[in-house]
Design an enzyme around this catalytic site. Structure first.
Site, mmCIF file in Angstrom:
data_model
loop_
_atom_site.group_PDB
_atom_site.id
_atom_site.type_symbol
_atom_site.label_atom_id
_atom_site.label_comp_id
_atom_site.label_asym_id
_atom_site.label_seq_id
_atom_site.Cartn_x
_atom_site.Cartn_y
_atom_site.Cartn_z
ATOM 1 C CG HIS A 181 69.049 74.422 58.328
ATOM 2 N ND1 HIS A 181 69.866 73.709 59.173
ATOM 3 C CD2 HIS A 181 69.886 75.113 57.510
ATOM 4 C CE1 HIS A 181 71.138 73.953 58.875
ATOM 5 N NE2 HIS A 181 71.167 74.809 57.873
ATOM 6 C CG ASP B 187 69.124 72.218 62.172
ATOM 7 O OD1 ASP B 187 70.159 71.617 61.823
ATOM 8 O OD2 ASP B 187 68.421 72.859 61.376
#
Length: 489
Positions: free
Chosen positions: A32, A136
């Site tokens: 990520h 996120d």
């Protein structure tokens, strides 16, 4: 110069719109951190100011920024120390796969320092108030803090296929089952076994996503549900050209506008490490003869499956370069089968350290990629047109693999439907089908080349970033006076 759609359509005499100020909060995993650093780079290259928020050690381990260092502000937030979290552990790569609860607890503890950082930014007299927070999928506390200050928030996601797989019985009619707070909690609402097309081992392997994690007692899917509810839009590292059916379904199920970011492929120039030992080994191999084997760094295989993979590569007889992550608690001498490296040394190489994956995939000797089907690895492999041997392990990797099978870019390794195990014969068969058998390889190479056209289409992916920026500007201009309501916890 700002290159978003709004500025490109404005008359030349009109002043350029001011740069946006954007805060990006990636999850504590390098799968990520790195893609969203790429997003930060692309926004900064358009003149926007980006604050990239993570923990000190994670920020220190990021690669150097190319041409946008002055426009990206790295914001370190101290990760709270909690019992059971090893010293210096700040990402999923730092903790054993079965011991992530302390990391979740520490992650939840980032809520307070983030709220303090955002409050200070919004109170600044230097016009530093963010225009957007990009959070996120697990960062439920980031949009909660943003709402306190009237800052809109977008949820970042990486896979429409994963959303589609969670939809379960909603696939045909795109409706959530009664009791599902969002698509992320759909499986809990419908119960039962896996949906059609999903093997039982994958269904059961994803059970940790629904289990309570950390002191908060919240599951990963509950965190995702809260993030979704508190965000105005969803921005996804995908596009219809990559996963058309799944993208369309996800757009209907999420209940918020779904904005593609494109695939954000890396530079085709590679990692710049041409002097690595693995690259030097590749230099001596014939063109398109080597299968590159890399299953990511997050969830290593059990040692018995590492042995089956090794025996399978040996049976296949093809050249291979294996970037192997050693299973925890296993002595170096026991990681590979006895005598394996001696028997395969003339045509194979195993490396247990860091490997420059992009440089390796760009090398002319590589002709196929045995991968776990993480989104970044798929994008990197297909950027160079490599057919795939697919061995998904966890999370979105199974859904990603099924999309790629549908695109005829490769073959999944045969697995036991109940426990997900595989044997050497399944590995050897899949490797030979992709690397050796002329008829099947021709099909898979053709499919991979079609996907290469999508991944390597720089204009397409830059246009998606421009359209995303246009969406951010448009929302600020036309947003209702009241922000999106905060979900109850």
């Amino acid at each position: 110069m700002d290159m978003d759609a709004a500025s490109s359509s404005a008359p030349s005499s009109s002043p350029s719109p001011r740069p946006l100020r954007v805060v990006i909060c990636p999850w504590l995993a390098f799968g990520h951190l790195l893609p969203y650093l790429e997003l930060a780079e692309r926004l900064a290259s358009r003149g926007h100011r980006v604050s990239y928020v993570s923990t000190p050690r994670n920020l220190a381990r990021l690669p150097p920024r190319r041409h946008t260092a002055g426009a990206i502000d790295l914001v370190p937030l101290p990760l709270p120390r909690v019992e059971g979290l090893p010293d210096g552990a700040e990402s999923t790569n730092d903790v054993p796969g079965g011991a992530v609860d302390p990391l979740w607890e520490a992650f939840d503890g980032l809520a307070a320092p983030f709220a303090e950082y955002l409050a200070a930014a919004c109170a600044s007299k230097n016009d530093k108030k963010p225009d957007w927070v990009l959070a996120d999928v697990f960062h439920y506390w980031a949009p909660a803090a943003a709402l306190e200050h009237g800052v809109p928030c977008a949820m970042l996601m990486s896979s429409a296929a994963m959303v589609a797989s969670l939809a379960c019985g909603a696939r045909e009619h795109a409706e959530l089952a009664a009791g599902a707070a969002s698509v992320f909690e759909q499986p809990l609402a419908v119960g039962g076994g896996p949906p059609a097309g999903m093997p039982r081992y994958e269904w059961e392997g994803n059970a940790p996503l629904f289990a309570a994690r950390g002191a908060s007692g919240m599951s990963a899917t509950r965190r995702a549900s809260l993030t979704l509810q508190r965000c105005a839009i969803v921005a996804i590292r995908s596009c219809p050209e990559w996963e058309a059916e799944a993208f369309s379904l996800a757009a209907r199920l999420l209940g918020k506008p779904l904005v593609p970011l494109g695939l954000m492929p890396p530079s085709p120039d590679g990692d710049g490490d041409d002097d690595d030992a693995a690259v030097r080994w590749l230099d001596a191999q014939p063109a398109k003869s080597v299968v590159y084997v890399a299953l990511g760094s997050e969830v290593p295989l059990r040692v018995e499956l590492v042995h089956e993979l090794a025996h399978g590569l040996e049976l296949a007889g093809t050249r291979f370069l294996w970037a192997l992550r050693k299973p925890g608690g296993v002595a170096d001498a026991d990681v590979l089968p006895a005598g394996f490296q001696e028997r395969t040394g003339r045509h194979g190489l195993v490396t247990m350290g860091w490997a420059p994956q992009i440089t390796i995939l760009a090398h002319g000797a590589v002709g196929g990629f045995l991968t776990h089907c993480g989104r970044s690895s798929l994008v990197e492999g297909l950027l160079y047109g490599h057919p795939l041997i697919m061995l998904p392990i966890f999370g979105d990797q199974g859904p990603n693999a099924r999309v790629m099978v549908g695109r005829k870019v490769g073959l999944q390794v045969a697995r036991n439907e109940d426990d997900g195990s595989f044997d050497r014969h399944g590995i050897a068969s899949a490797v030979r089908a992709v690397m050796v058998d002329e008829d099947s390889r021709r099909v898979f190479v053709a499919g991979a080349m079609k996907m290469q056209e999508v991944v390597a289409d720089k204009e397409l992916h830059e246009r998606y970033i421009d359209e995303f920026v246009h969406q951010l500007r448009s929302f600020i201009t036309h947003a209702p006076a009241a922000p999106y309501p905060r979900a109850e916890t």
